[in-house]
Design a protein around this motif. Structure first.
Motif, PDB file in Angstrom:
ATOM      1  N   PRO A 159       0.805  -1.231   0.000  1.00  0.00           N
ATOM      2  CA  PRO A 159       0.000   0.000   0.000  1.00  0.00           C
ATOM      3  C   PRO A 159       0.837   1.279   0.000  1.00  0.00           C
ATOM      4  O   PRO A 159       0.462   2.259  -0.646  1.00  0.00           O
ATOM      5  N   PHE A 160       1.967   1.264   0.715  1.00  0.00           N
ATOM      6  CA  PHE A 160       2.815   2.462   0.790  1.00  0.00           C
ATOM      7  C   PHE A 160       4.217   2.221   0.212  1.00  0.00           C
ATOM      8  O   PHE A 160       5.167   2.877   0.591  1.00  0.00           O
ATOM      9  N   LYS A 161       4.315   1.284  -0.734  1.00  0.00           N
ATOM     10  CA  LYS A 161       5.623   1.016  -1.345  1.00  0.00           C
ATOM     11  C   LYS A 161       5.440   0.531  -2.772  1.00  0.00           C
ATOM     12  O   LYS A 161       4.654  -0.389  -3.023  1.00  0.00           O
ATOM     13  N   ILE A 162       6.152   1.160  -3.693  1.00  0.00           N
ATOM     14  CA  ILE A 162       6.168   0.731  -5.091  1.00  0.00           C
ATOM     15  C   ILE A 162       7.611   0.354  -5.405  1.00  0.00           C
ATOM     16  O   ILE A 162       8.520   1.168  -5.208  1.00  0.00           O
ATOM     17  N   SER A 163       7.830  -0.871  -5.880  1.00  0.00           N
ATOM     18  CA  SER A 163       9.197  -1.386  -5.985  1.00  0.00           C
ATOM     19  C   SER A 163       9.552  -1.843  -7.395  1.00  0.00           C
ATOM     20  O   SER A 163       8.744  -2.484  -8.082  1.00  0.00           O
ATOM     21  N   PHE A 164      10.792  -1.534  -7.771  1.00  0.00           N
ATOM     22  CA  PHE A 164      11.311  -1.888  -9.094  1.00  0.00           C
ATOM     23  C   PHE A 164      12.683  -2.521  -8.964  1.00  0.00           C
ATOM     24  O   PHE A 164      13.389  -2.322  -7.977  1.00  0.00           O
ATOM     25  N   PHE A 165      13.057  -3.263 -10.018  1.00  0.00           N
ATOM     26  CA  PHE A 165      14.453  -3.627 -10.213  1.00  0.00           C
ATOM     27  C   PHE A 165      15.050  -2.568 -11.128  1.00  0.00           C
ATOM     28  O   PHE A 165      14.446  -2.192 -12.145  1.00  0.00           O
ATOM     29  N   LEU A 166      16.232  -2.076 -10.765  1.00  0.00           N
ATOM     30  CA  LEU A 166      16.927  -1.081 -11.586  1.00  0.00           C
ATOM     31  C   LEU A 166      18.402  -1.456 -11.614  1.00  0.00           C
ATOM     32  O   LEU A 166      19.060  -1.490 -10.576  1.00  0.00           O
ATOM     33  N   GLN A 167      18.903  -1.751 -12.822  1.00  0.00           N
ATOM     34  CA  GLN A 167      20.300  -2.177 -12.950  1.00  0.00           C
ATOM     35  C   GLN A 167      21.247  -1.048 -12.553  1.00  0.00           C
ATOM     36  O   GLN A 167      21.024   0.118 -12.894  1.00  0.00           O
ATOM     37  N   GLN A 168      22.295  -1.429 -11.844  1.00  0.00           N
ATOM     38  CA  GLN A 168      23.226  -0.433 -11.293  1.00  0.00           C
ATOM     39  C   GLN A 168      23.861   0.436 -12.372  1.00  0.00           C
ATOM     40  O   GLN A 168      24.056   1.638 -12.186  1.00  0.00           O
ATOM     41  N   GLU A 169      24.166  -0.171 -13.529  1.00  0.00           N
ATOM     42  CA  GLU A 169      24.884   0.590 -14.579  1.00  0.00           C
ATOM     43  C   GLU A 169      24.060   1.733 -15.172  1.00  0.00           C
ATOM     44  O   GLU A 169      24.616   2.679 -15.716  1.00  0.00           O
ATOM     45  N   VAL A 170      22.725   1.666 -15.047  1.00  0.00           N
ATOM     46  CA  VAL A 170      21.898   2.767 -15.578  1.00  0.00           C
ATOM     47  C   VAL A 170      21.311   3.637 -14.458  1.00  0.00           C
ATOM     48  O   VAL A 170      20.686   4.665 -14.729  1.00  0.00           O
ATOM     49  N   SER A 171      21.530   3.219 -13.197  1.00  0.00           N
ATOM     50  CA  SER A 171      20.871   3.911 -12.077  1.00  0.00           C
ATOM     51  C   SER A 171      21.293   5.375 -11.948  1.00  0.00           C
ATOM     52  O   SER A 171      20.480   6.232 -11.584  1.00  0.00           O
ATOM     53  N   ALA A 172      22.555   5.684 -12.271  1.00  0.00           N
ATOM     54  CA  ALA A 172      23.048   7.065 -12.113  1.00  0.00           C
ATOM     55  C   ALA A 172      22.320   8.033 -13.029  1.00  0.00           C
ATOM     56  O   ALA A 172      22.213   9.234 -12.727  1.00  0.00           O
ATOM     57  N   ASN A 173      21.797   7.539 -14.151  1.00  0.00           N
ATOM     58  CA  ASN A 173      21.012   8.386 -15.062  1.00  0.00           C
ATOM     59  C   ASN A 173      19.518   8.347 -14.740  1.00  0.00           C
ATOM     60  O   ASN A 173      18.833   9.362 -14.797  1.00  0.00           O
TER      61      ASN A 173
END
Length: 248
Positions: free
Chosen positions: A118-132
């Motif tokens: 209800p109070f959390k939306i979660s994703f996988f995000l690869q580290q190599e693109v996370s800075a952008n």
């Protein structure tokens, strides 16, 4: 001996060193029975994934369970989230609006349904693109003045939660509820989503010996006398820290 409030992350912190975990669990259970110490687990896991770990590792029942990166609190084995905490988080939270923004960013891969709370939306995000991707997402969310913050940890997990929510603020909520001083509270962690536990106040902090680079870097940038960097891993490091601070 005085009662203390013991708050710990689970994966790679409380759990991960089986022989030390048995010893730590026994000592904490005895301390709770004799002195009224409170045991709290603060985990990024959802209730479903927590239950799996609890059964697998035979974890002692906590007095408080903080799950889904601080967005839900369960007390004394209750199956219903604490209403007072949920009320605090609901102010300014707009789940549908956040989802409408995130669906435009293709690098964000939704985590399984069990991890969407209800109070959390979660994703996988690869580290190599996370800075952008993270700055882009933050700027999009700011346009709509959404009451959220981003928590990125372990080089893969991105959680979007209410700004007033994290493990640290959940811990403070319980500390005040149970009337423990900061000096009688100890927090333990190993990764980025545990920084909130260490950064929120003067509680005694134990960083386990197997801590991830993001936590060690933060600890190096913001040193504090009330924080202990353990040599041993997981529960072994916690035992080391509890003895260092004189709790056990």
């Amino acid at each position: 001996m005085k009662p203390f409030l013991f708050v710990t992350d689970l994966d790679h912190t409380f759990v991960g060193n089986d022989s030390a975990l048995v010893q730590l669990t026994q000592m904490l259970t005895e301390h709770r029975r004799e002195y009224g110490t409170k045991i709290v687990y603060a985990t990024g896991r959802s209730p479903v994934l927590y239950k799996e770990l609890q059964e697998e590792k035979n974890l002692v029942e906590p007095d408080g369970l903080v799950v889904s990166v601080g967005t839900e609190i369960y007390l004394d084995g209750s199956g219903t989230p604490d209403a007072a905490w949920s009320e605090i988080l609901s102010v300014g939270w707009n789940r549908e609006l956040v989802l409408s923004i995130t669906e435009k960013i293709t690098e964000l891969v939704p985590q399984p349904d069990s991890e969407q709370r209800p109070f959390k939306i979660s994703f996988f995000l690869q580290q190599e693109v996370s800075a952008n991707v993270i700055p882009l997402l933050e700027s999009e969310l700011e346009k709509y003045e959404v009451n959220v913050k981003l928590i990125y940890s372990s080089g893969i997990d991105l959680d979007i939660v209410p700004r007033s929510s994290d493990k640290g603020q959940a811990m403070q909520f319980l500390r005040r509820k149970w009337k423990f001083a900061a000096e009688q509270t100890v927090v333990c962690g190993d990764s980025g989503n545990d920084i909130a536990l260490f950064a929120v106040g003067n509680e005694r902090g134990i960083i386990v010996g197997n801590a991830r680079p993001e936590l060690l870097e933060w600890h190096s940038d913001y040193p504090a006398d009330h924080r202990y960097l353990a040599q041993d891993t997981c529960a072994g490091g916690i035992l080391e820290g509890l003895q260092y601070f004189g709790f056990l």
